[in-house]
Design an enzyme around this catalytic site. Sequence first.
Site, mmCIF file in Angstrom:
data_model
loop_
_atom_site.group_PDB
_atom_site.id
_atom_site.type_symbol
_atom_site.label_atom_id
_atom_site.label_comp_id
_atom_site.label_asym_id
_atom_site.label_seq_id
_atom_site.Cartn_x
_atom_site.Cartn_y
_atom_site.Cartn_z
ATOM 1 N N GLU A 459 14.007 68.502 112.050
ATOM 2 C CA GLU A 459 13.899 67.769 113.314
ATOM 3 C C GLU A 459 13.647 68.685 114.515
ATOM 4 O O GLU A 459 14.417 68.706 115.472
ATOM 5 C CB GLU A 459 15.152 66.904 113.523
ATOM 6 N N GLU A 535 15.528 62.965 103.543
ATOM 7 C CA GLU A 535 16.734 62.193 103.838
ATOM 8 C C GLU A 535 16.429 60.729 103.573
ATOM 9 O O GLU A 535 15.353 60.238 103.930
ATOM 10 C CB GLU A 535 17.182 62.369 105.296
#
Length: 1024
Positions: A459, A535
């Site tokens: 991220e 994820e």
Amino acid sequence: MRNFSDILLSQDWQNPHIVKWHCRTPHVPLHSYRTEQEARLDVGGNRQSLNGQWRFALFEKPEAVEPAVIDPDFDDSAWAHIPVPSNWQMQGFDKPIYTNIQYPFADRPPYVPQDNPTGCYRHRFTLEKQALTESIRIVFDGVNSAFHLWCNGHWVGYSQDSRLPAEFELTPYLQEGENLLVAMVLRWSDGSYLEDQDMWWLSGIFRDVYLYRKPILAIEDFFIRTELDALYQHAELRVETRLSQVTRHHQVQVALFDAQGECVARSQALHTGQRVVDEKGAWHDKTEHSLAICSPTLWSDEAPYLYRCVICLLDEDGAPIEFESAAVGFRKVEITQGLLKLNGQPLLIRGVNRHEHHPELGHVMDEASMRRDIELMKQHNFNAVRTAHYPNHPRWYELCDEYGLYVVDEANLETHGQFPMSRLSNDPQWVNAYLQRMIGMVERDKNHPCVIIWSLGNESGIGTNHHAMYQWTKQRDPSRPVQYEGGGANTAATDIVCPMYARVDQHQPHPAVPKYALKNWISLPQENRPLILCEYAHAMGNSLGAFYKYWQAFREFPRLQGGFIWDWVDQGISKWDSEGRHYWGYGGDFGDTINDRQFCINGLLFPDRTPHPALHEVKKVQQPYQFSLSYPKLTIHNERLFAALPLELVVSVLCDGQEIKQERLPLDIAPRGTITLDLASLPMLPEHEYHLNAVLLCREDQPWSNAGHCIASEQWCLQPRRSMLPKITHAPLPQWQQDGDKVRIEAANQQWQFNRQTGLLEQWWQNGQPVLSEPLRDNFYRAVLDNDIGTSEAQHLDPNSWIARWHAAGLDKLRVECDDLRVTTLNESVEVVIDVAHYHQQALALRTRWRYQIFGDARVELNVEVMLCSDLPPLPRVGLTLALPVAENPVSWFGRGPHENYPDRLQSAHVGRYTATVDELHTPYIFPSENGLRCDTRQLQVGALVVEGHFHFSLSRYSQTMLDKAKHSNELVAGDKWYLNLDAQHMGVGGDDSWSQSVHPEFLLTQPHYQYQLTLRVKASSPQ
């Protein structure tokens, strides 16, 4: 040498160009064994641990530190003692802070707050004179976030990157006898901008500290590669060794030993500089060995066979100077035909993201905790772990090598709090900081067979700095793929399409980073890479609904090769309230005003490693054996790729939930093999319900479990329950009478009292003893789950969240009015019909009609109709609730269990007969919520009350209102009653993510009309 004031003025911790001062070049962990046997057995070596009690003082900022603290004569007797390793916040200094995305300080990179808590550590150790003849290095395996180091008053250097070793040469500063180390650790540094990783912000020396000694000319690094031939039968062992100095006279020799300690191969001793690399010649501080290995035993998660490679440095006369060694697993990782393969076989990644978290120690991980995590992963059918989001403790990788667990090794890099996220990723001032985080990880971990994928971080958007990291990594280690999700999961900086929270069949549009439905993503034009979710399945609280759909897709589409669940363990920190009650703290519980509440509580396990119920679902859905039944033929397919497990098959037949037949037989199924068995058929009586259970047990002990461990299971309904004819009773007809607003009915020593004003069954007596503590009421609400709350805050509800929609519709506070209550005597029963209206403010929301039929044998048949009268959102549940006096006997039921299950999370909950205490039926989620449901129940007994029908139930010491109000488990105080919820329908819990509406349509309650029936009776006495 820099003096203390120069260091304060230079502010290295606010300069992105400076990440290290005087640190040694990154390399693999070294031991400097002095005999081949030590190296082969991985014992001895020349390390000296400095773990233990250090002196410690915390200052509000670095400028507040007294310059004299670095002096050997400084009096630190008034300082506290602190264990090393530890986080100082876990030792009572400063406060833990939890944020998910936002930085806990003003976002002005590279600058950090002026109030910057600074911990000073002092530690003394002794050295003998003989030790000073060699090079002595000190290694800090993890310090958060940055630190300066002094030895005997001399400045040694500086380091940041809290998750990689900082190694310094101490030799020039050491003396015989007592020596003093001083470390000044800063809570915040410019490196903190790169470590915004959805976890607790904790500080200090939190990993091991040790000295090690090396000869002046020594082995400085080595890179072991295993190359398999096209048939994956024979191998070449390639070892590149780097020495600490250029030499033309020393030699290096390599030997390989098998797991029994036998020498498999030994090379010739080679001088440096054997291979010319360019027009200027060769490396005279390097050697390159190549050994042919015939038919090595290969390494995989299923058969993690380890050899040991021993590297020997020889002097000019051929005498050994020192040895280094490492475990070796022969395996080949490659991407071919759009598939990630190990040793030629396409992998199916059964993965999980794991933060390093301990509820009492913070980020300190001991070996026992690491082993426990790995054993739990293996027991629940995981084969892979992503080190979210930073390199883990060095011991973790050794254990993953040993147990067999694939690792995605992730660089310590996340800039989630930046706007845009990629701001620093595109800033060339930060390129060195980015690169050093990748280089340090790769160089440290490159020899571990468990590491099959490198990750550039998490991220941080996508930028030129990532591309630099990617290119360096591919040049340094072409043997492993590189993945990175940022920028859309399919950029040029990733070899694997690795999205997070993409859904199986639903597109999630976005102008910059769209998430396609998984089935469509792999069919995009020019896209031929494997897809592995970095994820997915956000396991926050009561979650993981519809998890099985991911695995249906993984098994249907070969290029969908699995994923990593978010995440492994709840990041709760142990706390005790003023009454001494323990609870798990989360964001905001420590005076951290900038926080993201309980968003750190999204694990498959509680902080103490007690499994959540959802972990049972994960184990079942990703089990490596698949069953199919065409009764009486049972087929079992083995999804394991490399090694067969000795198994025992247990097949049992249940009649109305009771086992009536069992067969056990040893079973061996080859990897990727399928077998079909003929089961003995069984006559089935038409009035009964039959199930077949198949369970596969490990026949022998495994390193991660004992014999008898269940590795896979399945259940089939052989014959469903058939509708029974109405029961005919010959008991006398019940009698009833009315007294004002009260209607009382009597039959068989039992009485029922209804209230005409409220429409409620106020009480039910047996032999004068009350059966109820609270009346039966309609129930259309649940204590909200994390998935129901979404991105809502206490003062601002996300209008799209379920909690906002339910509250807007008034489902949590409906006003109930009884429109009518009618009593009629029928042939065998007395019937009470009650019409009830439910209002939100002045608007009619629902109507219900309750129809009680009370028979002479004291049996109560209850029929409830529910009619929606306005435009309501999908309901959380349709059912009733009541309260009962506390009972002594265990609760028993015939239905799904034994663990908690919900309509979209019940693959693992087989139908059977179970017993449990009321406390065992309650799941103590850290953020209290609806919990404890057991679905598809046919019969339930709580105390003397028996309920029959087809329903879901939950029983708790706490009401839904109590659960809804509480923010922590210690706020739940049990009273003198139990709360029983009987649901005809219950909405799914969702779990694709926790910030949007993730309950799949088929698990939403959207019908305008519902009807359900229950039979209630009170037994004359409780069972023994």
